[in-house]
Design an enzyme around this catalytic site. Sequence first.
Site, PDB file in Angstrom:
ATOM      1  N   ASP A  21      -0.659   5.717  -7.297  1.00 11.49           N
ATOM      2  CA  ASP A  21      -1.285   4.701  -6.009  1.00 11.49           C
ATOM      3  C   ASP A  21      -1.287   3.360  -6.302  1.00 11.49           C
ATOM      4  OD1 ASP A  21      -2.214   4.339  -3.378  1.00 11.49           O
ATOM      5  OD2 ASP A  21      -4.153   4.216  -4.354  1.00 11.49           O
ATOM      6  N   ASP A  47       0.847  -1.046  -0.032  1.00 13.62           N
ATOM      7  CA  ASP A  47       0.041   0.056  -0.088  1.00 13.62           C
ATOM      8  C   ASP A  47       0.838   1.311   0.045  1.00 13.62           C
ATOM      9  OD1 ASP A  47      -2.023   1.828   0.214  1.00 13.62           O
ATOM     10  OD2 ASP A  47      -2.880   1.293   2.027  1.00 13.62           O
TER      11      ASP A  47
END
Length: 492
Positions: free
Chosen positions: A372, A172
């Site tokens: 991301d 992440d």
Amino acid sequence: MPHFFFIFIFTIFFPISFVLSRTTPLPSQTTVLDVSFETQKVQNVFFTDFNALNSLNQAEEVNPFEDSSSALSFQLHSRLAIEGIGSHQDYESLFMTRLDRDSARFNSILTHLNLVVQGDGLANLKPEEESELSSLEGMEMPVVSGVSQGSGEYFSRVGIGYPPSQAFMVLDTGSDVNWVQCNPCADCYQQADPIFEPGNSSTYHTMSCRARQCQSLDVLACVKDTCLYQVSYGDGSYSVGELASETITFGGEGGASAANIAIGCGHDNEGLFTGASGLLGLGGGDLSFQSQINASSFSYCLVDRDTKSTSTLEFDSITSLDAIIAPLLRNLKTSTYHYVDLTGLSVGGQPVPIPPSTLQLKDNGDGGVIVDSGTAITRFPMEVYNALREAFVKGTPDLTLTNGVAVFDTCYDLSQRKTVEIPTVSFRFSNGKEWSIPAKNYLVPIDSKGTFCFAFATTSSSMGIIGNVQQQGTRVSFDLKNSLIGFSNDKC
């Protein structure tokens, strides 16, 4: 003499122009999408054994550092390879579930950034303001269960503690705090591996509230000088427990390891990353994994989510010589997210008519474009998206439009086509470089019947985000030392 002069001019100037043509290539106006291959691939999803956790466990007990130029490297798996297809009966159902998770993920980032920009919320709480958080129970907050949605799309296999307990951890880039589910569990979601038992690790030590890592938490509390943490996510998921110092190992017991890593030992966890044991934070904050090991760079290549392929996450790796390099920016209001200095877009070799300021990261933390790993679909502010979509539709007059699906408003019926030639879509950066995205990363199948959608979406926010669908098959390199980001197509 004239011949000598001609040879001199040719020798001096030809190599220069040749080098320039190699280092600054012009994007192709069109590219070909293999419709038959992409359709067959999604049809094969339901005939592939993705439920192969045992083989994954065994395969990664060997050292994965071989053939890597990185000082620290380990394998990366897609969510489908970890969870399988579950109860889904067709690809459209699977795809729609992904979109639901993606919306929750995007809203989570957007909510956090809104709090940061407004100067309010959990991101600005000080320890002395949290005196009421005096126990694990006190740290709980009203949330909506995220079990039905889950989060996280890519996973890595790491060892926690010593001797190392193998665990799948979600990768992440939009989080800083590393954490793993721990016994005793007040509430733990289902995971593939046994719950981590801190009592079995000789290197596990709870962290004092006075520790620098504890004071770096957004939300913390103290019980008998033990640092307690809480992280929560926009889809209603959260983890609550004690912050500890632990050893992280890659490639089994004989692999490389990093000692004294601050990691949350989560005793109360809800809804997050079904199948995985926790989260490996690769954000830009002090508690992220790469910050704690003082890595000057890291890179990953996200494999196709509909295959069993694996790739690597690497630290202190060398950026490929053919990478498209762009400036990496930092938000002055929050260090978590990685921003790229995107100034424009091109379709079919022609610039999309949008003001560069539309994508600019503002001093107040508003706007900008995030790269991301956890968000799937690339989103742009409405003005940018509308101009991009209009240019793409204009460049595909021979394709049959069909009804939009979910967040996608531009979809095509390609059921009668084997291949299609479509305009190239490129991202343009402030340094003049352009990254051309592979066709399969922006015209994607949403069912097994030949429906393909333009894989971009709009947001009412001023923030843009480059998602993992557009990144698939590309090695994304974060040069933290020099504040640069690189994109290398076909480098998994």
